[in-house]
Scaffold this active site. Structure first.
Site, mmCIF file in Angstrom:
data_model
loop_
_atom_site.group_PDB
_atom_site.id
_atom_site.type_symbol
_atom_site.label_atom_id
_atom_site.label_comp_id
_atom_site.label_asym_id
_atom_site.label_seq_id
_atom_site.Cartn_x
_atom_site.Cartn_y
_atom_site.Cartn_z
ATOM 1 N N GLU A 1 -2.374 1.125 -1.050
ATOM 2 C CA GLU A 1 -1.363 0.574 -1.959
ATOM 3 C C GLU A 1 -1.994 -0.367 -2.978
ATOM 4 O OE1 GLU A 1 2.710 0.410 0.560
ATOM 5 O OE2 GLU A 1 1.016 -0.627 1.486
ATOM 6 N N GLU B 1 0.957 3.912 7.870
ATOM 7 C CA GLU B 1 1.844 2.978 8.567
ATOM 8 C C GLU B 1 2.738 3.653 9.597
ATOM 9 O OE1 GLU B 1 1.048 0.989 4.531
ATOM 10 O OE2 GLU B 1 1.240 3.014 5.331
#
Length: 255
Positions: A107, A127
């Protein structure tokens, strides 16, 4: 302990992640990157190179810090401020990815305008494997680059991917041999830094506006951005050089 360093190399602001052992992401590291960006821009850099001094670019979140040292994911206004600081910085940004860029590390790389990766690097929005949502906007930023179907695949399955795959899917820009990563990413950053900085910022504004709000959002500010770059001295330098010595002969100074 210093976890992010910064320096000016010519006109490139070099921001280096330096948090042992794997640059695990928490609020402190994010804020240090934002602070380093502000510092190198204030020092007059015309491009930023984001890189790592560790084995990995960033191997994910510092999970032990949640609720104590990491609270950004619970603060919508804070998240938006961080995204603006990283994505809307008024100079082009290049991420040089070595090792893993996983979860929050991916990210962070996605906030840069361009991503160069070593051929030994690996990427993943991982995640889901620990029962989490990508917390820093990774899913939607992958969707911007690769489309909704790929974004769902990458984020829902949590697999690791090669840089060649991410290049093919238009998530990253360039894959180079590991030994060439430092030189190749710096060459790209220097080329950007040698360009007409305010014009490049206008291009960046247009692209970011379209990514967030569609073509209509970018079109709505076209004249404003045109007026902004029309007043840049580099625009005049480009025109003067074109008539005097031909295209691509201007020497831009960033103003």
């Amino acid at each position: 302990m210093t976890i992010v360093t910064h320096e000016i190399d010519g006109k490139v602001g070099v921001v280096t992640l330096a948090k042992p052992p794997h640059n695990l992401l928490d609020d402190q590291l994010i804020n240090a990157v934002v602070g380093a960006y502000h510092t190198v821009v204030a020092a007059g850099c015309r491009a930023i190179l984001l890189r790592s001094a560790m084995r990995h670019f960033c191997a994910g979140a510092e999970m032990a810090s949640w609720g104590t040292g990491t609270k950004l994911h619970t603060d919508q206004a804070g998240l938006e401020k961080v995204w603006r600081s990283l994505e809307d910085v008024p100079v082009p940004t290049v991420a040089a990815v070595n090792g893993g860029a996983l979860g929050g590390g991916l990210e962070l790389a996605l906030t840069c305008d361009m991503i160069v990766a070593a051929d030994t690097a690996f990427f993943g929005q991982v995640e889901v494997a620990v029962g989490l949502l990508p917390l820093l906007g990774g899913t939607q930023r992958i969707a911007q680059r690769a489309g909704i179907a790929r974004a769902k695949e990458i984020s829902m399955l949590g697999r690791r991917h090669t840089p060649q795959t991410f290049e093919r899917w238009n998530i990253i820009n360039l894959v180079v041999p590991e030994a060439e990563l430092a030189a190749s990413s710096m060459i790209l950053a220097r080329q950007l830094a040698a360009g007409p900085t305010k014009v490049i910022n206008g291009i960046k504004m247009q692209a970011n506006l379209e990514a967030r709000g569609g073509i209509a959002a970018a079109d709505a500010r076209q004249v404003e951005i045109n007026d902004m770059i029309w007043q840049a001295r580099d625009r005049q330098r480009g025109a003067d050089a074109f008539f005097a010595s031909g295209p691509a002969t201007a020497v831009f100074e960033g103003d």
